[in-house]
Scaffold this motif. Sequence first.
Motif, PDB file in Angstrom:
ATOM      1  N   VAL A 107      13.598   6.720   1.242  1.00 38.67           N
ATOM      2  CA  VAL A 107      12.483   6.457   2.146  1.00 38.67           C
ATOM      3  C   VAL A 107      11.771   5.216   1.634  1.00 38.67           C
ATOM      4  CG1 VAL A 107      10.938   8.034   0.893  1.00 38.67           C
ATOM      5  CG2 VAL A 107      10.387   7.369   3.239  1.00 38.67           C
ATOM      6  N   VAL A 108      11.467   4.282   2.532  1.00 37.74           N
ATOM      7  CA  VAL A 108      10.850   3.018   2.138  1.00 37.74           C
ATOM      8  C   VAL A 108       9.594   2.767   2.965  1.00 37.74           C
ATOM      9  CG1 VAL A 108      13.066   2.015   1.466  1.00 37.74           C
ATOM     10  CG2 VAL A 108      12.201   1.625   3.778  1.00 37.74           C
ATOM     11  N   THR A 109       8.696   1.984   2.388  1.00 37.85           N
ATOM     12  CA  THR A 109       7.473   1.609   3.083  1.00 37.85           C
ATOM     13  C   THR A 109       6.908   0.349   2.439  1.00 37.85           C
ATOM     14  OG1 THR A 109       5.309   2.396   3.883  1.00 37.85           O
ATOM     15  CG2 THR A 109       5.899   2.957   1.617  1.00 37.85           C
ATOM     16  N   ALA A 110       5.918  -0.243   3.104  1.00 37.04           N
ATOM     17  CA  ALA A 110       5.217  -1.392   2.543  1.00 37.04           C
ATOM     18  C   ALA A 110       3.794  -1.022   2.138  1.00 37.04           C
ATOM     19  CB  ALA A 110       5.177  -2.544   3.558  1.00 37.04           C
ATOM     20  N   TYR A 111       3.465   0.283   2.221  1.00 35.76           N
ATOM     21  CA  TYR A 111       2.073   0.692   2.022  1.00 35.76           C
ATOM     22  C   TYR A 111       1.956   1.920   1.126  1.00 35.76           C
ATOM     23  CZ  TYR A 111       1.856  -2.077   6.313  1.00 35.76           C
ATOM     24  OH  TYR A 111       2.000  -3.062   7.268  1.00 35.76           O
ATOM     25  N   GLU A 112       1.141   1.785   0.076  1.00 34.79           N
ATOM     26  CA  GLU A 112       0.877   2.950  -0.778  1.00 34.79           C
ATOM     27  C   GLU A 112       0.014   3.982  -0.073  1.00 34.79           C
ATOM     28  OE1 GLU A 112       1.235   2.640  -5.466  1.00 34.79           O
ATOM     29  OE2 GLU A 112      -0.554   1.611  -4.711  1.00 34.79           O
ATOM     30  N   TRP A 113      -0.746   3.569   0.933  1.00 27.65           N
ATOM     31  CA  TRP A 113      -1.556   4.568   1.632  1.00 27.65           C
ATOM     32  C   TRP A 113      -0.681   5.455   2.509  1.00 27.65           C
ATOM     33  CZ3 TRP A 113      -2.314   4.589   7.047  1.00 27.65           C
ATOM     34  CH2 TRP A 113      -1.954   3.435   7.736  1.00 27.65           C
ATOM     35  N   ILE A 132      14.465  12.910  -3.002  1.00 27.46           N
ATOM     36  CA  ILE A 132      14.611  11.751  -2.116  1.00 27.46           C
ATOM     37  C   ILE A 132      13.925  10.569  -2.796  1.00 27.46           C
ATOM     38  CG2 ILE A 132      14.044  10.738   0.118  1.00 27.46           C
ATOM     39  CD1 ILE A 132      14.010  13.557   1.275  1.00 27.46           C
ATOM     40  N   PRO A 133      14.657   9.551  -3.192  1.00 27.50           N
ATOM     41  CA  PRO A 133      14.025   8.374  -3.806  1.00 27.50           C
ATOM     42  C   PRO A 133      13.072   7.697  -2.826  1.00 27.50           C
ATOM     43  CG  PRO A 133      16.420   8.338  -4.093  1.00 27.50           C
ATOM     44  CD  PRO A 133      16.129   9.399  -3.092  1.00 27.50           C
ATOM     45  N   SER A 134      11.984   7.171  -3.344  1.00 29.97           N
ATOM     46  CA  SER A 134      11.035   6.420  -2.520  1.00 29.97           C
ATOM     47  C   SER A 134      10.856   5.031  -3.124  1.00 29.97           C
ATOM     48  CB  SER A 134       9.692   7.151  -2.439  1.00 29.97           C
ATOM     49  OG  SER A 134       9.118   7.322  -3.727  1.00 29.97           O
ATOM     50  N   TRP A 135      10.756   4.046  -2.254  1.00 25.86           N
ATOM     51  CA  TRP A 135      10.646   2.647  -2.690  1.00 25.86           C
ATOM     52  C   TRP A 135       9.579   1.957  -1.859  1.00 25.86           C
ATOM     53  CZ3 TRP A 135      11.299  -2.027  -0.185  1.00 25.86           C
ATOM     54  CH2 TRP A 135      11.441  -3.171  -0.999  1.00 25.86           C
ATOM     55  N   ILE A 136       8.733   1.166  -2.527  1.00 26.90           N
ATOM     56  CA  ILE A 136       7.628   0.461  -1.872  1.00 26.90           C
ATOM     57  C   ILE A 136       7.780  -1.035  -2.118  1.00 26.90           C
ATOM     58  CG2 ILE A 136       5.112   0.217  -1.744  1.00 26.90           C
ATOM     59  CD1 ILE A 136       4.883   3.070  -2.822  1.00 26.90           C
ATOM     60  N   MET A 137       7.515  -1.834  -1.096  1.00 23.12           N
ATOM     61  CA  MET A 137       7.596  -3.284  -1.237  1.00 23.12           C
ATOM     62  C   MET A 137       6.697  -3.764  -2.378  1.00 23.12           C
ATOM     63  SD  MET A 137       9.568  -5.087   0.921  1.00 23.12           S
ATOM     64  CE  MET A 137       8.787  -6.675   1.238  1.00 23.12           C
ATOM     65  N   PRO A 138       7.164  -4.691  -3.211  1.00 21.04           N
ATOM     66  CA  PRO A 138       6.330  -5.220  -4.296  1.00 21.04           C
ATOM     67  C   PRO A 138       5.089  -5.954  -3.794  1.00 21.04           C
ATOM     68  CG  PRO A 138       8.405  -6.433  -4.123  1.00 21.04           C
ATOM     69  CD  PRO A 138       8.536  -5.236  -3.248  1.00 21.04           C
ATOM     70  N   THR A 139       5.087  -6.371  -2.523  1.00 25.19           N
ATOM     71  CA  THR A 139       3.893  -7.007  -1.938  1.00 25.19           C
ATOM     72  C   THR A 139       2.692  -6.075  -1.961  1.00 25.19           C
ATOM     73  OG1 THR A 139       4.695  -6.262   0.229  1.00 25.19           O
ATOM     74  CG2 THR A 139       5.184  -8.539  -0.396  1.00 25.19           C
ATOM     75  N   GLN A 148      -9.160   1.936  -4.993  1.00 25.17           N
ATOM     76  CA  GLN A 148     -10.541   2.063  -4.531  1.00 25.17           C
ATOM     77  C   GLN A 148     -10.679   2.165  -3.016  1.00 25.17           C
ATOM     78  OE1 GLN A 148     -13.006   2.507  -6.844  1.00 25.17           O
ATOM     79  NE2 GLN A 148     -11.246   2.470  -8.242  1.00 25.17           N
ATOM     80  N   SER A 149      -9.646   1.768  -2.282  1.00 28.43           N
ATOM     81  CA  SER A 149      -9.708   1.840  -0.821  1.00 28.43           C
ATOM     82  C   SER A 149      -8.298   1.917  -0.269  1.00 28.43           C
ATOM     83  CB  SER A 149     -10.429   0.617  -0.238  1.00 28.43           C
ATOM     84  OG  SER A 149      -9.682  -0.564  -0.464  1.00 28.43           O
ATOM     85  N   MET A 150      -8.187   2.325   0.990  1.00 30.17           N
ATOM     86  CA  MET A 150      -6.877   2.485   1.610  1.00 30.17           C
ATOM     87  C   MET A 150      -6.120   1.163   1.657  1.00 30.17           C
ATOM     88  SD  MET A 150      -5.972   4.024   5.389  1.00 30.17           S
ATOM     89  CE  MET A 150      -6.463   2.551   6.304  1.00 30.17           C
ATOM     90  N   ASP A 151      -6.810   0.096   2.041  1.00 31.66           N
ATOM     91  CA  ASP A 151      -6.146  -1.205   2.171  1.00 31.66           C
ATOM     92  C   ASP A 151      -6.048  -1.953   0.858  1.00 31.66           C
ATOM     93  OD1 ASP A 151      -5.664  -1.077   4.969  1.00 31.66           O
ATOM     94  OD2 ASP A 151      -7.782  -1.482   5.337  1.00 31.66           O
ATOM     95  N   GLY A 152      -6.830  -1.559  -0.155  1.00 31.69           N
ATOM     96  CA  GLY A 152      -6.745  -2.175  -1.461  1.00 31.69           C
ATOM     97  C   GLY A 152      -7.437  -3.527  -1.553  1.00 31.69           C
ATOM     98  N   ALA A 153      -7.311  -4.131  -2.733  1.00 21.83           N
ATOM     99  CA  ALA A 153      -7.915  -5.438  -3.005  1.00 21.83           C
ATOM    100  C   ALA A 153      -6.931  -6.259  -3.817  1.00 21.83           C
ATOM    101  CB  ALA A 153      -9.234  -5.281  -3.760  1.00 21.83           C
TER     102      ALA A 153
END
Length: 336
Positions: A107-113, A132-139, A148-153
């Motif tokens: 399962v992949v995504t671009a968002y930690e939220w 199930i391995p999970s992978w998130i974009m390094p961006t 600290q917030s959903m969208d981050g800083a």
Amino acid sequence: MPRLTTAMIATFTLAPMAAFGATEYPLTLTSCGHEVTFDKAPESVVSVGQSTTEILYMLGLADKVAGTALWINPVLPEFAEADAGVERLADNAPSFESVLAKKPGLVVTAYEWMIGPQGVVGTREMFDDAQIPSWIMPTECVGKDNTQSMDGARSVLFDTALLYQGIEELAAIFDVQDRGAAVIADLKAREAAAVERAQALDLPETVSGLFWYSSAEIEIDPYVAGANGVPGWMMSKLGVRNVVASAEEWPTVGWETISKANPSFIVAAEMNRRRFPADDIAVKRDFLTSDPVTSEMGAVKNDRILTMPANAMDPSVRAIYALESLADSLAGFDLK
């Protein structure tokens, strides 16, 4: 209203180039601080987010995609046929159970939220427990704090090198390195041409901009682009000052404050999502031209309001296309 489009979308022909070695399994990667190991190329994948889904399609992996979710804009035109054959689990966030039901190998995504410590779909540990391995974009995590917030800083300006790293890692996971290298080479060439076009505008130092994503309620403080996200990257290439200095990815800033900063132009996000009334581009434009505060801004009076696909304001291949279109649109304004 001038309109930013993706009419010049790149078509990746995957031309022959130097052969890359096959992936040696087991392959271990560190994804946003989480170690992931693959014993073989996954036979299927669920992609939570438009950005990762379109990258998978670019890599020629549509037949591996068992389900997608979290769509903001229509799929890129060249992938419409492939996408039509892929199940959409949800337009927004899918449930953990719906992802597990597809029995994906990844399962992949671009968002930690979406998938992360407070992920609305699930945590990394939940997927680990389900094997199930999970992978998130390094961006999403390099130079970015999401605690600290959903969208981050972002502590540093977005860098497309992280986008290319993500494509390279996905290509390695699926053992399609030649395809990944071709996609990256095409994107880098297009980015270089877009940056050259942007810098050729030679805009005065006084030119400033604002990127408006949406608003929870149309008359309250809007979600606008912070200094170091993708819009900040675009403005840096254009030599334009962002009127918002916050390190937050999408801070809320009052219209009175924005009006005092008086941006030279405004870029408003266009999206299919209708979570908030201001998701509608027509509602955004009506507000800007009718509100007694916003209607006095120079950008509004001089009709320097542009639209851009919302997904292009996030780390994605669309950001490169959008820089091209933004440079072309600003060339049509009298900003000197």
